[in-house]
Write an enzyme that holds these catalytic residues in place. Structure first.
Site, PDB file in Angstrom:
ATOM      1  CB  THR A 155     -21.845 -19.124   8.704  1.00  0.00           C
ATOM      2  OG1 THR A 155     -21.891 -17.711   8.931  1.00  0.00           O
ATOM      3  CG2 THR A 155     -20.688 -19.702   9.508  1.00  0.00           C
ATOM      4  CE1 TYR A 205     -23.220 -20.734  13.441  1.00  0.00           C
ATOM      5  CE2 TYR A 205     -22.738 -18.531  12.601  1.00  0.00           C
ATOM      6  CZ  TYR A 205     -23.381 -19.749  12.473  1.00  0.00           C
ATOM      7  OH  TYR A 205     -24.181 -19.987  11.384  1.00  0.00           O
TER       8      TYR A 205
END
Length: 327
Positions: free
Chosen positions: A117, A141
């Protein structure tokens, strides 16, 4: 036929990857525990049901299918939740990935495509992020994904693991044939939330934060069509099979859209209003995240032809109207 183990293959992006892998001549083997995935989405190859925290179930899948490569999509991915429950994200994402990478190395499967990501870059506003930007994730995350990238680098040095890492932000759209689509419970992604509000499946969309330093006050994100995205992953696998070695690629268009712009385009595509309310900012959300993908275009030959807002929303709306999955 060459088997590819697709972790999270019953999820949104993973199921689309399985479809594209099959059309490219591979046999996609879905590895999923169905905590967030959908059995109805497993339709392009066999299923190896298991959990990444259970190393024996991973080993069983490798023993049975002897994959030539791994595509690793399985992860918890809610930024807000990761800020509240970091232990959950480090355990599931990092420890689960470590188990997978270790078993792959033991099995001699050295081609590993990882879904990372651009959240690993953290808060870097008003720049088009490229692969050379510093990585300073601001939520658990993003931090968990960055840790997995480091693990892959370590295993490359010690075990000859070759990995292609893809960093991207918001994925939208659906397969145009309507075989698979985006559906989460609970739903957290902007486009399906918006379509739920349009179709009356929820009362209204909440716009989190209207005081960002952007032209209309809402945060800006780069959106990529899911079919463009998974085609890049297949190109990444072929890159590894051609012996070109480890590489990181960003996947984006270099163009950001604000939440209000996505709402406006959704109203134009569906010809229906988007009921919405305004709420406070969510912890961990950045103001503007835009990811360039020149390296992927130049080196992989990737072209995100479908990644315009109108096409992404139109494909998502078509699938949204045709029904949802059952586990």
């Amino acid at each position: 036929m060459r088997n590819v183990l697709v972790t999270g293959g019953a999820g949104y992006i993973g199921s689309h990857a399985c479809k594209v892998l099959k059309s490219a001549g591979y046999n996609p083997v879905t590895f999923d525990n169905f905590i967030t995935g959908w059995r109805d989405a497993v339709k392009f190859g066999p299923l190896a049901e298991g959990d990444l925290l259970d190393r024996d179930s991973i080993k069983s899948a490798f023993d049975t299918y002897q994959p030539v490569g791994v595509m690793h999509f399985a992860a918890l991915s809610q930024v807000g939740e990761s800020m509240q429950q970091p232990e959950k994200y480090w355990l599931n994402n990092v420890m689960g990935s470590l188990n997978l990478i270790a078993v792959a190395a033991e099995a001699g499967c050295k081609n590993f495509v990882f879904s990372s990501t651009c959240a690993t870059y953290g808060e870097q506003d008003n720049v088009v992020l490229n692969e050379d930007c510093a990585q300073y994730p601001i939520n658990a995350y993003g931090a968990s994904k960055r840790a997995i990238e480091d693990i892959l680098e370590n295993f490359g040095q010690s075990h000859g693991m070759n990995s292609v890492i893809f960093r991207y932000f918001n994925v939208a759209g659906a397969d145009p044939e309507g075989e698979v689509g985006e559906f989460h419970q609970p739903e957290t992604h902007l486009v399906p939330l918006m379509l739920d509000a349009i179709s009356g499946k929820r009362d209204a969309l909440t716009v989190f934060g209207t005081d960002y330093d952007t032209p209309d006050g809402t945060c800006i994100r780069d959106y990529v069509h899911v079919m463009d995205l998974v085609e890049a992953h297949v190109l990444g696998l072929k890159w590894l099979e051609d012996g070109k070695g480890g590489r990181a690629f960003n996947l984006g268009t270099g163009t950001g859209y604000s939440v209000r712009e996505v709402i406006d385009q959704s109203q134009a595509v569906t010809n229906k209003p988007v009921p919405h309310t305004e709420g406070e900012r969510r912890p961990g959300d950045c103001t503007k995240l835009v990811s360039g993908s020149q390296r992927a275009m130049d080196e992989l030959g990737w072209t995100p032809d479908r990644s315009n807002l109108q096409e992404m929303i139109r494909d998502a709306w078509r699938w949204h109207q045709n029904g949802h999955y059952n586990r």
